[in-house]
Design an enzyme around this catalytic site. Structure first.
Site, PDB file in Angstrom:
ATOM      1  N   SER A  84       0.833  -1.195   0.000  1.00 20.12           N
ATOM      2  CA  SER A  84       0.000   0.000   0.000  1.00 20.12           C
ATOM      3  C   SER A  84       0.879   1.261   0.000  1.00 20.12           C
ATOM      4  O   SER A  84       1.669   1.459  -0.912  1.00 20.12           O
ATOM      5  CB  SER A  84      -0.956  -0.040   1.203  1.00 20.12           C
ATOM      6  OG  SER A  84      -2.024   0.866   1.055  1.00 20.12           O
ATOM      7  N   HIS A 233      -7.413  -6.068   0.796  1.00 22.87           N
ATOM      8  CA  HIS A 233      -6.246  -5.184   0.718  1.00 22.87           C
ATOM      9  C   HIS A 233      -5.061  -5.717   1.519  1.00 22.87           C
ATOM     10  O   HIS A 233      -3.917  -5.564   1.106  1.00 22.87           O
ATOM     11  CB  HIS A 233      -6.645  -3.798   1.216  1.00 22.87           C
ATOM     12  CG  HIS A 233      -5.576  -2.774   1.071  1.00 22.87           C
ATOM     13  ND1 HIS A 233      -4.919  -2.532  -0.119  1.00 22.87           N
ATOM     14  CD2 HIS A 233      -5.028  -1.904   1.980  1.00 22.87           C
ATOM     15  CE1 HIS A 233      -4.017  -1.573   0.055  1.00 22.87           C
ATOM     16  NE2 HIS A 233      -4.063  -1.173   1.305  1.00 22.87           N
TER      17      HIS A 233
END
Length: 253
Positions: A84, A233
């Site tokens: 990320s 995620h």
């Protein structure tokens, strides 16, 4: 800036960079597995974990932090994994320093710009009155009004530190709040040569879409994208076996 890090194993150097609101702790299980074959450095980025706080917070600055860390520890030709926000830091470092890394693994983030989507989380974190907080349970209850997902709250509340004087944040919450739009910025530049780059995508995440593949190839010629089924995620935490299989196959090429 002297970044805090955890060091495990021996062999080819491998650096892990966590995402927004994260720390090296989030990657400890994966780091231990990788340490069987690699010399792993799992780093707390500025304004996170046990690393120093600073008003300066953007990708060029954090990419320079990584470059300085590599120089300080005399690391040569490392493998770099970034998740990320950490993936964007890793990408920016790789573009800025194309000669001083061996392989790059970017976990569930594309080199594009993203609209701000952490405002609800930040509102919830900023709403907690740490001076009058009695327990972590109370913090979880209050935060649930803003963040309904238990797993996400547990992840966020790992940043809550408690000592004899009470509760405090490990993260630099005011600076993260002020600079949240900067965290959505796209990659500046492109890799000038083809090198081994892997993007690992969580199928249910939505951070990397099929339409982003052309941009990935433009920024990192010849990069591979692998999608892990049923993963969100936090791919490495949700599907650790599949993540390690994908990672190991790439590292062994």
């Amino acid at each position: 800036m002297e970044l805090f890090y955890r060091e495990l194993g021996e062999g080819q150097p491998l650096i892990i960079l966590h995402g927004l609101f994260g720390s090296s702790d989030n990657w400890l299980s994966i780091a231990k597995l990788l340490a069987e074959d690699y010399h792993v450095y799992s780093v707390d980025q500025r304004n996170h974990g046990q690393s120093p706080h600073s008003d300066d917070f953007d990708y060029p600055t954090m990419a320079k932090d990584l470059s300085d860390f590599i120089d300080q520890h005399e690391i040569e030709d490392p493998i770099i994994i970034g998740h990320s926000m950490g993936g964007k830091v890793a990408m920016q470092y790789a573009v800025n320093n194309p000669q001083n890394w061996q392989k790059l693994i970017v976990v569930d983030i594309a080199p594009k710009s993203y609209e701000v989507h952490h405002d609800q989380i930040l509102e919830g974190l900023n709403s907690l009155d740490l001076d009058n907080l009695k327990s972590r349970g109370d913090a979880d209850k209050e935060l649930s009004e803003y963040v309904p997902e238990l797993g996400v709250r547990q992840f966020l509340l790992k940043n809550l530190n408690r000592d004899n004087s009470g509760f405090s944040w490990k993260i630099n919450l005011p600076v993260l709040t002020k600079n949240i739009e900067i965290i959505g910025a796209g990659l500046d530049g492109r890799l000038s040569e083809s090198k081994p780059v892997l993007f690992i995508n969580g199928e249910k995440s939505g951070y990397i879409k099929e339409k982003d593949y052309s941009l990935i190839d433009e920024k990192f010629p010849g990069a591979t994208v692998v999608t892990i089924k049923d993963a969100g995620h936090w791919v490495h935490a949700e599907k650790p076996e599949e993540f390690m299989e994908t990672l190991t196959a790439f590292l062994n090429q």
